[in-house]
Scaffold this active site. Structure first.
Site, PDB file in Angstrom:
ATOM      1  CE  LYS A   1     -21.209  18.019  26.024  1.00  0.00           C
ATOM      2  NZ  LYS A   1     -22.600  17.678  25.865  1.00  0.00           N
TER       3      LYS A   1
ATOM      4  CE  LYS B   1     -23.086  28.824  24.063  1.00  0.00           C
ATOM      5  NZ  LYS B   1     -23.584  28.409  25.375  1.00  0.00           N
TER       6      LYS B   1
ATOM      7  CE  LYS C   1     -11.635  24.293  25.801  1.00  0.00           C
ATOM      8  NZ  LYS C   1     -12.465  25.444  26.183  1.00  0.00           N
TER       9      LYS C   1
END
Ligand code: TRP
Length: 339
Positions: free
Chosen positions: A204, A115, A201
């Site tokens: 959203k 990240k 995957k």
């Protein structure tokens, strides 16, 4: 048995969230209750501020996630359901554990490395100490088991390391302050892929809404999306091995298996040799029958902010009560005077 798990509040919940994590929480809730144990599930809203975020979205996503969890079967009378922000003991314990966690341990966390990327200097300190808050989340309640996905295993190991070191440094052997929690990683945590690309995957953030089944989709939308889902021209194989190199076919069969509770092989025993013209309507109907009740509950609850807030408030009150004894012990073990 006491299970504790958290989920970051994201919006736009879809089939991947349901089959990946939420459904497993529901199952564990019922199993644990049957065995006289306890389950605590929370929205990791404090974790969400470790990355850039929009405050109004965080608030909306937190409530939307509670609506989804309840609609999917998390029962606030069976599980303690709350958000971290209403249980200040999480942040307090994190600070106390910051004295025990080592820089070197956190530097090895792969989520931190992924990240933060190349810009470590510009990453927030919250992102770096994220795993210490996660350790506090579970140690605060003396969790014995923590259901998580494979990607969170390293954070759980860190929680154990912190607990172990704290117990060694500050507690006597016969009266440890913290329980060492065991991870529970579901064997085939369903990995649901995009309906447009079997190698990505379901997400959203995919710009195409046709790539996912949302918990807000009605029956017609679901049938449409399944009908339009990408496939290949071959009929379905009669065994699992035949799905190799056919990611879209494998994904659709995987969804059917996960929803029906059948193994992939038995789904293929039924549909092997058939084309998608036959399989897709069956899958669509199965999706509609499983998701329609969830959808109805979700849509109704989502708009009822005061009901959602009441659920969180009640859950937080129960959580605080369970949290206090461990926090008191931690302060005392560290020699912190509180009058
Ligand atoms: N980090 C977890 C995730 O991204 C969420 C989480 C926060 C969590 N605290 C936790 C999971 C404690 C289990 C236990 O999925």
């Amino acid at each position: 048995m006491r299970i504790v798990s958290g989920i970051q509040p994201t919006g736009n919940l879809h089939l991947g969230n349901y089959l990946g994590a939420i459904r497993n929480w529901v199952k564990m809730q019922d199993d644990v209750a049957a065995g006289g144990g306890q389950s605590l599930y929370f929205l990791a809203d404090l974790h969400a501020i470790s990355m850039p975020h929009v405050p109004a979205e965080l608030a909306a996503n937190t409530r939307e996630m509670v609506a989804a969890l309840v609609a999917c079967g998390i029962n606030p009378d069976k599980s303690i359901l709350f958000n971290q922000a209403q249980v200040p003991q999480h942040a307090e314990l994190q600070w106390l554990l910051n004295g025990t966690a080592r820089m070197g341990w956190l530097n090895r966390m792969t989520q931190w490395k992924d990240k933060a990327g190349k810009n470590r200097e510009g990453a927030s300190i919250a992102l770096f100490t994220y795993p210490v808050l996660q350790a506090a989340d579970v140690l605060l309640y003396q969790a014995t088991h923590v259901p998580v996905g494979e990607d969170q295993k390293q954070h759980l190991e860190l929680a154990r390391d912190i607990a172990q070191k704290f117990n060694n440094d500050f507690a006597s052997e016969d009266a440890p302050v913290f329980t060492l929690p065991d991870p529970i990683i579901p064997p085939e945590a369903a990995r649901i892929m995009s309906l447009r690309d079997g190698s990505a995957k379901m997400s959203k953030s995919d710009p195409s809404d046709m790539s996912r089944i949302n918990l807000t989709d009605d029956a017609d939308t679901i049938m449409q999306k399944v009908k339009k889902a990408k496939t290949d021209p071959e009929p379905l194989p009669s065994e699992k091995a035949g799905l190799e190199g056919r990611p879209e076919a494998a994904n659709l069969v995987g969804i059917f298996a996960a929803l029906s509770g059948l193994s992939v092989d038995s789904v293929l025993a039924d549909f092997g040799g058939e084309g998608f013209g036959k399989f897709k309507p069956a899958l669509g109907e199965l999706l509609v029958s499983k998701l329609a009740p969830i959808n109805a509950r979700f849509v109704e609850l989502k708009g009822d902010t005061s009901a959602l807030d009441a659920i969180l408030r009640a859950g937080a009150a129960k959580a605080r009560e369970l949290a206090v004894p461990t926090l008191d012990k931690t302060y005392a073990a560290l020699g912190l005077v509180r009058g």
